[in-house]
Write a protein that holds these residues in place. Structure first.
Motif, PDB file in Angstrom:
ATOM      1  N   LYS A 154       2.747   8.514  -1.752  1.00 48.23           N
ATOM      2  CA  LYS A 154       2.130   7.327  -1.162  1.00 48.23           C
ATOM      3  C   LYS A 154       0.844   7.731  -0.451  1.00 48.23           C
ATOM      4  O   LYS A 154       0.867   8.560   0.455  1.00 48.23           O
ATOM      5  N   THR A 155      -0.272   7.139  -0.868  1.00 42.99           N
ATOM      6  CA  THR A 155      -1.561   7.446  -0.243  1.00 42.99           C
ATOM      7  C   THR A 155      -1.771   6.551   0.974  1.00 42.99           C
ATOM      8  O   THR A 155      -1.017   5.619   1.216  1.00 42.99           O
ATOM      9  N   VAL A 187       4.435  12.112  -7.551  1.00 40.44           N
ATOM     10  CA  VAL A 187       3.970  10.784  -7.157  1.00 40.44           C
ATOM     11  C   VAL A 187       4.157  10.665  -5.645  1.00 40.44           C
ATOM     12  O   VAL A 187       5.231  10.975  -5.124  1.00 40.44           O
ATOM     13  N   PHE A 198       0.238   5.989 -12.216  1.00 40.58           N
ATOM     14  CA  PHE A 198       0.032   6.098 -10.774  1.00 40.58           C
ATOM     15  C   PHE A 198      -1.260   6.822 -10.412  1.00 40.58           C
ATOM     16  O   PHE A 198      -1.564   6.998  -9.226  1.00 40.58           O
ATOM     17  N   TRP A 216       0.256   4.044  -4.433  1.00 40.60           N
ATOM     18  CA  TRP A 216       0.800   5.295  -4.971  1.00 40.60           C
ATOM     19  C   TRP A 216      -0.301   6.120  -5.621  1.00 40.60           C
ATOM     20  O   TRP A 216      -1.282   5.590  -6.126  1.00 40.60           O
ATOM     21  N   GLU A 253      -4.958  15.643  -4.979  1.00 35.44           N
ATOM     22  CA  GLU A 253      -4.682  14.407  -5.715  1.00 35.44           C
ATOM     23  C   GLU A 253      -5.463  14.399  -7.030  1.00 35.44           C
ATOM     24  O   GLU A 253      -6.619  14.825  -7.083  1.00 35.44           O
TER      25      GLU A 253
END
Length: 258
Positions: free
Chosen positions: A93-94, A91, A169, A99, A205
């Motif tokens: 942070k974009t 997981v 997420f 998330w 991703e």
């Protein structure tokens, strides 16, 4: 609260842990069709990869895995989703989407990536929770509708807001690398399993189409018109794909007062 599997929701209408399916009577560790009752509709997997639907088939075949009542062993090739995560996921942070989830290792096309687990709700409770949200609240509730041969529609609502797993997420993409398939193990309550739609490289991703498109067909004119009417209620999409629809998919049935 983290849970690798779905749990009964607040309304208690559906218990996803209940075992209602009979098991197969196969005496070998490798169940094969058509001898295995769990594979009466055909084999589901080849070397742990989900078998693609035949080109002649208009709809995806239902997937039933062997279950806890079956006589075959844990090494049976018809046990994939129930084994849980097999790849290392992270997981992170974009930049614009909050998330997200990325894989730390290569995932081959057709392999099971993760489940979208949470509270399994009835329609009324799902609608109550949706309508209680403000425009700033994230919406994790997913509605899956399966069209049966009889013409009936089977609905499953899963909410990982309070109880769930890494699947909560996952971000939406209009060109996703995962697709969702309802997989049944112990009962008619499905596991919402996400499989790789293509080979996925380490560090990439993971995403799926929130609308549930299986073959990622383009949006029809009728859908586009409906979207334009509802844009004021929808959230912008930041997936960045070439075919981005500008807004996240939106299910108006859960917002209606009828």
């Amino acid at each position: 609260q983290y849970s690798p599997d779905s749990v009964a929701g607040a309304d208690g209408d559906v218990d996803p842990t209940e075992i209602t399916f009979p098991g197969c009577s196969c005496l070998t560790s490798s169940c094969v069709a058509p001898a295995c009752s769990c594979l009466s509709r055909g084999e589901n997997y080849t070397s742990l990869c989900l078998r693609p639907a035949d080109k002649e088939e208009e709809y995806a075949r239902p997937v039933f895995e062997c279950n806890s009542m079956c006589r075959c062993g844990e090494s049976c090739p018809n046990r994939v989703v129930q084994r849980g995560l097999q790849f290392r996921l992270e997981v992170f942070k974009t930049e614009r989407k909050g998330w997200g989830v990325r894989t730390l290792e290569f995932i081959p096309k057709g392999r099971f990536a993760c489940e979208y687990a949470g509270e399994v709700l009835g329609f009324n409770e799902a609608r109550r929770r949706i309508r209680a949200q403000t425009s700033k609240d994230p919406n994790y509730i997913i509605a899956v509708r399966e069209h049966l041969h009889s013409g009936q529609i089977m609905e499953t609502f899963v909410d990982p807001t309070y109880v769930g797993n890494v699947g909560r997420f996952l971000n939406h993409s209009c060109e996703p690398n995962l697709f969702m398939v309802p997989v049944r193990v112990d009962s008619m309550v499905p596991k919402l399993a996400l499989f790789a739609a293509t080979d996925i490289s380490a560090g990439e991703e993971l995403s799926y189409d929130y609308s549930g498109r299986f073959h990622n067909y383009p949006v029809t004119n009728r859908e586009q018109e409906s979207s334009e009417e509802d844009n004021r209620l929808r959230k912008p999409c930041y997936c960045g794909s070439r075919t981005c629809a500008s807004f996240l998919p939106w299910d108006s049935s859960l917002f209606s007062s009828s």
